[in-house]
Design a protein around this motif. Structure first.
Motif, PDB file in Angstrom:
ATOM      1  N   PRO A   2       0.782  -1.314   0.050  1.00  0.00           N
ATOM      2  CA  PRO A   2       0.080   0.182   0.093  1.00  0.00           C
ATOM      3  C   PRO A   2       0.872   1.363   0.082  1.00  0.00           C
ATOM      4  O   PRO A   2       1.929   1.427   0.338  1.00  0.00           O
ATOM      5  N   ASP A   4       0.762   5.921   0.490  1.00  0.00           N
ATOM      6  CA  ASP A   4      -0.040   6.885   0.884  1.00  0.00           C
ATOM      7  C   ASP A   4      -0.839   6.616   2.175  1.00  0.00           C
ATOM      8  O   ASP A   4      -1.881   7.406   2.534  1.00  0.00           O
ATOM      9  N   LEU A   5      -0.279   5.793   3.228  1.00  0.00           N
ATOM     10  CA  LEU A   5      -0.975   5.741   4.347  1.00  0.00           C
ATOM     11  C   LEU A   5      -0.737   6.974   5.209  1.00  0.00           C
ATOM     12  O   LEU A   5       0.450   7.488   4.944  1.00  0.00           O
ATOM     13  N   ARG A 156      -9.433   5.646   6.875  1.00  0.00           N
ATOM     14  CA  ARG A 156      -8.985   5.654   5.515  1.00  0.00           C
ATOM     15  C   ARG A 156      -7.770   4.623   5.055  1.00  0.00           C
ATOM     16  O   ARG A 156      -7.683   4.108   3.972  1.00  0.00           O
ATOM     17  N   ASP A 157      -6.734   4.824   6.187  1.00  0.00           N
ATOM     18  CA  ASP A 157      -5.558   3.689   5.960  1.00  0.00           C
ATOM     19  C   ASP A 157      -6.191   2.188   5.900  1.00  0.00           C
ATOM     20  O   ASP A 157      -5.628   1.292   5.356  1.00  0.00           O
ATOM     21  N   ASP A 159      -9.008   0.937   5.041  1.00  0.00           N
ATOM     22  CA  ASP A 159      -9.753   0.927   3.862  1.00  0.00           C
ATOM     23  C   ASP A 159      -8.372   0.429   2.911  1.00  0.00           C
ATOM     24  O   ASP A 159      -8.715  -0.460   2.018  1.00  0.00           O
ATOM     25  N   LEU A 160      -7.549   1.249   2.616  1.00  0.00           N
ATOM     26  CA  LEU A 160      -6.454   1.170   1.986  1.00  0.00           C
ATOM     27  C   LEU A 160      -5.775  -0.314   2.031  1.00  0.00           C
ATOM     28  O   LEU A 160      -5.365  -1.045   0.912  1.00  0.00           O
ATOM     29  N   LEU A 161      -5.444  -0.463   3.320  1.00  0.00           N
ATOM     30  CA  LEU A 161      -4.885  -1.818   3.915  1.00  0.00           C
ATOM     31  C   LEU A 161      -5.647  -3.129   3.444  1.00  0.00           C
ATOM     32  O   LEU A 161      -5.172  -4.010   2.897  1.00  0.00           O
ATOM     33  N   ALA A 164      -5.571  -3.768   0.096  1.00  0.00           N
ATOM     34  CA  ALA A 164      -3.970  -4.061  -0.727  1.00  0.00           C
ATOM     35  C   ALA A 164      -3.632  -5.568  -0.650  1.00  0.00           C
ATOM     36  O   ALA A 164      -4.228  -6.284   0.055  1.00  0.00           O
TER      37      ALA A 164
END
Length: 259
Positions: A2, A4-5, A156-157, A159-161, A164
């Motif tokens: 991932p 942009d955390l 937000r992080d 959701d990204l993780l 990923a």
């Protein structure tokens, strides 16, 4: 990997992966449910609920809770109901996606007999600090005005993780870091530790499957609870001064629960 955390640090990832035993994934894949489990009762959900609660000072014993939950043997309500609530939160997590809405719903379940209804699943409006039994302040959490922004970044992080592609070792790293970041924000009036340990396991299950629910991480944290708190404290006294470069000892406690 991932990118942009914004609030979950990844600077320790390479060092962390270097520290992991090569046998961990095989050990994880060998996890299986217990014979005591039935269609309506999960032994390992009981283990998670009991030991996560014991970290917070509850006095219940696993054997008693299993007799209560599996076999219907009656105990005083004060002895079992907070653990019942946490069991219900774990069961909810096992049947729902990991996201902000469901984390709030899980908190409403686990805090049913801890907080007033207005505080269940809602961010706190007051200053929060963690104190020792002798009255010494050992940690000052994010200010109430900082909590919404910090949790927006956290979700937000997350959701990204969740979306990923991660290796097994990366899943463990981010699960433990999610646990640590959440407990440092301390978004609820109470139930933060219980929530953080649930979210950690929920993330692992989301990424690599239901065997995560058999992982005895809460029991390991309880058996090492002095070290657990020492490692959390290593980051600093106040939220604005946290030093996540000191997080490695805490992060390595999760894989140790497999060993």
């Amino acid at each position: 990997m991932p990118v942009d955390l914004t609030i979950i640090p990844d600077a320790l990832l390479e060092r962390y992966l270097h520290e992991l035993s090569p046998d961990l994934e095989s050990l994880f894949n060998q996890l299986q449910d217990a014979e005591l489990s039935t269609a309506n009762f999960s032994f390992y959900t009981s283990v998670s609920s009991v030991f996560s609660s014991k970290i917070e000072g509850e006095t219940i014993e696993l054997d008693s809770f299993v007799k209560h939950r599996r076999d219907g043997i009656p105990f005083q309500a004060d002895y079992t109901r907070k653990i019942d609530d946490l069991y219900d939160a774990y069961t909810f997590a096992q049947n729902n996606r990991l996201n902000s809405e469901n984390i709030a719903a899980a908190h409403r379940l686990l805090s049913k007999h801890i907080l007033n209804k207005s505080a269940q699943g809602n961010f706190r409006k007051h200053n929060m600090y963690v104190s020792t039994p002798d009255g010494r302040i050992e940690y000052v959490a994010a200010l109430p005005g900082q909590v919404p922004d910090a949790m927006d970044k956290f979700y937000r992080d997350l959701d990204l993780l969740t979306g990923a592609e991660l290796s097994f070792g990366e899943v463990l790293y981010y699960a433990a870091m999610i646990h640590l970041v959440f407990v440092k924000i301390h978004p609820w009036n109470d139930g933060n530790g219980r929530s953080a340990r649930l979210i950690e396991k929920w993330f692992i299950a989301e990424k690599i499957g239901e065997k995560a629910w058999y992982l005895p991480s809460e029991k390991h944290y309880y058996n090492q609870h002095n070290l657990y708190y020492i490692n959390i404290r290593k980051l600093g006294l106040e939220y604005i001064e946290l030093d996540y470069s000191q997080a490695l000892p805490f992060l390595l406690m999760l894989p140790d629960s497999l060993l």
